[in-house]
Scaffold this motif. Structure first.
Motif, mmCIF file in Angstrom:
data_model
loop_
_atom_site.group_PDB
_atom_site.id
_atom_site.type_symbol
_atom_site.label_atom_id
_atom_site.label_comp_id
_atom_site.label_asym_id
_atom_site.label_seq_id
_atom_site.Cartn_x
_atom_site.Cartn_y
_atom_site.Cartn_z
ATOM 1 N N GLU A 176 9.198 -1.004 6.292
ATOM 2 C CA GLU A 176 8.830 -1.174 4.887
ATOM 3 C C GLU A 176 9.876 -0.601 3.939
ATOM 4 O O GLU A 176 9.909 -0.964 2.759
ATOM 5 C CB GLU A 176 7.479 -0.485 4.615
ATOM 6 N N HIS A 231 6.180 8.022 -3.719
ATOM 7 C CA HIS A 231 6.525 6.732 -3.128
ATOM 8 C C HIS A 231 7.217 6.948 -1.792
ATOM 9 O O HIS A 231 7.687 8.046 -1.474
ATOM 10 C CB HIS A 231 7.429 5.924 -4.064
ATOM 11 N N ASN A 283 6.509 -13.640 -6.469
ATOM 12 C CA ASN A 283 5.886 -12.331 -6.605
ATOM 13 C C ASN A 283 6.269 -11.727 -7.945
ATOM 14 O O ASN A 283 7.173 -12.218 -8.619
ATOM 15 C CB ASN A 283 6.366 -11.414 -5.473
ATOM 16 N N GLU A 303 8.657 -6.820 -10.580
ATOM 17 C CA GLU A 303 8.708 -5.379 -10.323
ATOM 18 C C GLU A 303 8.491 -5.033 -8.862
ATOM 19 O O GLU A 303 8.801 -3.913 -8.429
ATOM 20 C CB GLU A 303 7.663 -4.654 -11.171
ATOM 21 N N ARG A 304 7.963 -5.970 -8.071
ATOM 22 C CA ARG A 304 7.724 -5.718 -6.653
ATOM 23 C C ARG A 304 8.888 -6.164 -5.770
ATOM 24 O O ARG A 304 8.864 -5.939 -4.552
ATOM 25 C CB ARG A 304 6.440 -6.435 -6.200
ATOM 26 N N TYR A 347 9.222 -1.015 -9.463
ATOM 27 C CA TYR A 347 8.024 -0.287 -9.885
ATOM 28 C C TYR A 347 8.103 1.206 -9.569
ATOM 29 O O TYR A 347 7.357 2.007 -10.140
ATOM 30 C CB TYR A 347 6.739 -0.890 -9.328
ATOM 31 N N THR A 348 9.028 1.612 -8.683
ATOM 32 C CA THR A 348 9.228 3.042 -8.445
ATOM 33 C C THR A 348 9.693 3.720 -9.734
ATOM 34 O O THR A 348 9.231 4.813 -10.089
ATOM 35 C CB THR A 348 10.257 3.266 -7.333
ATOM 36 N N GLY A 383 0.175 2.498 -8.433
ATOM 37 C CA GLY A 383 -0.055 1.077 -8.637
ATOM 38 C C GLY A 383 -1.496 0.711 -8.328
ATOM 39 O O GLY A 383 -2.294 1.543 -7.886
ATOM 40 N N PRO A 400 11.841 -1.374 -4.864
ATOM 41 C CA PRO A 400 11.506 -2.222 -6.014
ATOM 42 C C PRO A 400 11.465 -1.441 -7.329
ATOM 43 O O PRO A 400 11.325 -0.220 -7.339
ATOM 44 C CB PRO A 400 10.112 -2.768 -5.666
ATOM 45 N N SER A 413 3.404 -1.395 -16.020
ATOM 46 C CA SER A 413 3.904 -2.600 -15.369
ATOM 47 C C SER A 413 4.640 -3.433 -16.403
ATOM 48 O O SER A 413 4.299 -3.391 -17.593
ATOM 49 C CB SER A 413 2.748 -3.432 -14.791
#
Length: 544
Positions: free
Chosen positions: A144, A95, A491, A494-495, A105-106, A344, A103, A373
């Motif tokens: 980002e 990542h 959204n 997890e993001r 999801y990492t 992802g 976020p 997820s």
């Protein structure tokens, strides 16, 4: 696991990803093997026979030097040592170097990798499997990664940055720490979070070192190995592929052809290749290489190289060549004894553009494994869902669809005009029989009138629905408010949500909770109910 949804039910994933997960024949030509436990046997054979075993010694040497200034767990050191053995393989995820991990999801990626290695060791006891986290330290998209979300706030690092993000110094992060500190409650778990941030970012000189410390603190006890790939010795293992890319532009040719094949199957390409998919990297510089008139130019600079000069640069300074998004996977697979990449949906989509490129470079293509997820919610949230007669799947709808569903459910008026529409159609059947006995103009007039009246009923139905939405606004808004809580910024949770909110509710126990509930080969969307740590006084998203 409390519940799970098919990815289709979420309505949030591309057709390419859904067809891949469902192993549709239209996608089969874009990958080698689907990730299930049985397929790892053949993947091990392929990697064992085609991997350059000399890379193991380089990898172990660099990892040991990388970890020499960090407290290394027994499990992690054991994994590093095992990498020198020919029966050891990696399961990799990676990542960007998001501030404070970015976020949720990492974490999901890392836990999927850890659980995968655990299950593989049970299935194949004669082999070792190392969970590896690849730092995307050469990325230069600072915007980002320079922030993370905490509750309703965005904690940002206001810095002008250029070059590879891993090399950015952290000496101006004190103000970010103070901003974060001001947002935290006065609890023991909040103190632990503050200390974690402080030790990571205020005690290490650059973003790569800070990230290694942070992930090592959070996952080192489970044996996670973190690799900083921006290293001269590691890049030297990739020299042959760098030269080939510069001279033959294989990636551009192969990915372009694959993209056309994707389009012919009605899929979209995720990444567009460039003629040369490498950057030139130096101090505070990472700019793409451009081939023009048999010379190599570094974009936005005065730097240029002849063919012989660029090849000499590869030989003497391989660390100055940085792969882009399409070549980074190749670098990873050349360097590592890797079997599968965990990512992802978006990541897997661009990996699906790469199989023919790997074949052209004669490097085994890894299995592509979807990370776990999840949607996390509290017992209190579950109570609210029950009171509103809502299922979690209902919340994946658009806000307007959710409102309309709830109106129809709780309104005492029947908003469905289907009986009236069917009655109208029956009446017009008789008119059509009559019209057929006359000329075509009358038949067209009857059809036009039927359409007009059906349209009128549709409009009345919508107006009634709208009127009921106004009348039942308080009840409807409770559903929308709950959706907004579980789907921040419209959204997936997890993001957006950062791990710090979970930490405030449960401490390090939330990692164990995820570890216990995630199933790496399940390939569905988990719905998990959390219990708040009674020692925590924090009112976080999981307790609201």
């Amino acid at each position: 696991m409390d519940d799970c949804l098919n990815y289709e039910q979420t309505q949030l994933f591309s057709n390419l990803f859904l067809d891949y997960i469902n192993q549709k024949s239209s996608v089969s030509s874009f990958y080698n093997r689907f990730p299930n436990l049985q397929n790892f046997a053949a993947q091990i054979q392929d990697k064992q026979s085609q991997y350059n075993q000399k890379h193991r010694a380089v990898l172990v040497d660099v990892l040991n030097k990388q970890y020499q200034d960090f407290e290394t767990s027994k499990q992690t050191q054991n994994h590093i040592n095992q990498l020198s053995q020919s029966n050891t393989f990696t399961i990799t995820t990676g990542h960007q170097l998001n501030l404070f991990t970015g976020p949720l999801y990492t974490f999901y990626k890392i836990i999927t990798v850890l659980k995968t290695c655990e299950q593989l060791k049970t299935q194949y006891p004669d082999f070792n499997f190392v969970p590896l986290f690849w730092l995307a330290s050469e990325d230069h998209d600072f915007e980002e990664i320079n922030h993370f979300h905490f509750k309703d706030k965005t904690i940002s690092w206001p810095k002008k940055a250029s070059g590879a993000v891993g090399e950015l110094d952290t000496n101006d992060l004190k103000s970010v720490f103070e901003t974060f500190e001001d947002t935290l409650p006065k609890t023991q778990l909040a103190e632990e979070l503050k200390n974690l941030f402080k030790q990571a970012y205020l005690k290490h000189k650059n973003l790569s070192e800070a990230s290694i410390y942070l992930y090592n603190q959070l996952f080192g006890s489970k044996g996670l190995v973190i690799l900083e790939p921006n290293h001269k010795k590691l890049k030297a293992c990739f020299k042959n592929q760098i030269r080939t890319e510069l001279l033959e532009q294989i990636t551009y040719k192969e990915v372009t052809q694959t993209s056309e094949h994707l389009k012919s199957q009605n899929y979209h390409e995720q990444v567009t290749p460039r003629e040369i998919n490498l950057f030139y990297k130096d101090n505070n510089l990472r700019e793409r290489l451009i081939l023009k008139d048999n010379k190599f130019f570094v974009n936005s600079t005065q730097l240029e190289f002849s063919k012989d000069e660029i090849l000499n640069e590869v030989e003497t300074h391989p660390e100055k060549f940085s792969p882009n998004a399409l070549m980074r996977p190749l670098y990873q697979e050349v360097l590592l004894p890797n079997l599968s990449y965990v990512g992802g949906a978006g990541e897997l989509a661009y990996w699906l553009q790469l199989q023919s490129t790997f074949e052209a470079f004669e490097i085994p293509f890894p299995m592509l494994q979807m990370r776990n997820s999840a949607l996390l919610f509290s017992e209190k949230t579950k109570t609210k869902l029950d009171k509103l007669d809502l299922k979690v799947a209902d919340l994946f709808q658009s806000t307007i669809d959710l409102k309309n569903q709830q109106v129809k459910k709780i309104s005492k008026i029947d908003i469905d005009f289907t009986p009236q529409k069917e009655h109208l159609s029956q009446q017009f059947k008789a008119l059509y029989k009559l019209a057929k006995q006359t000329d075509k103009t009358f038949l067209n007039a009857v059809a036009a009138q039927e359409k007009k009246q059906h349209n009128g009923l549709n409009k009345l139905e919508k107006r009634l629905l709208k009127a009921q939405r106004r009348q039942l606004a308080d009840q409807i808004n409770r559903s929308v408010k709950l959706q907004d809580k579980l789907f921040p910024k419209q959204n997936l949770q997890e993001r957006i949500v950062n791990f710090s909110e979970l930490y405030l509710a449960r401490g390090e126990g939330f990692i164990e909770f995820l570890y216990e509930n995630f199933e790496p080969f399940d390939f569905s969307f988990s719905v998990l109910k959390l219990k708040t740590n009674p020692k925590s006084l924090n009112q976080s998203f999981v307790s609201n």
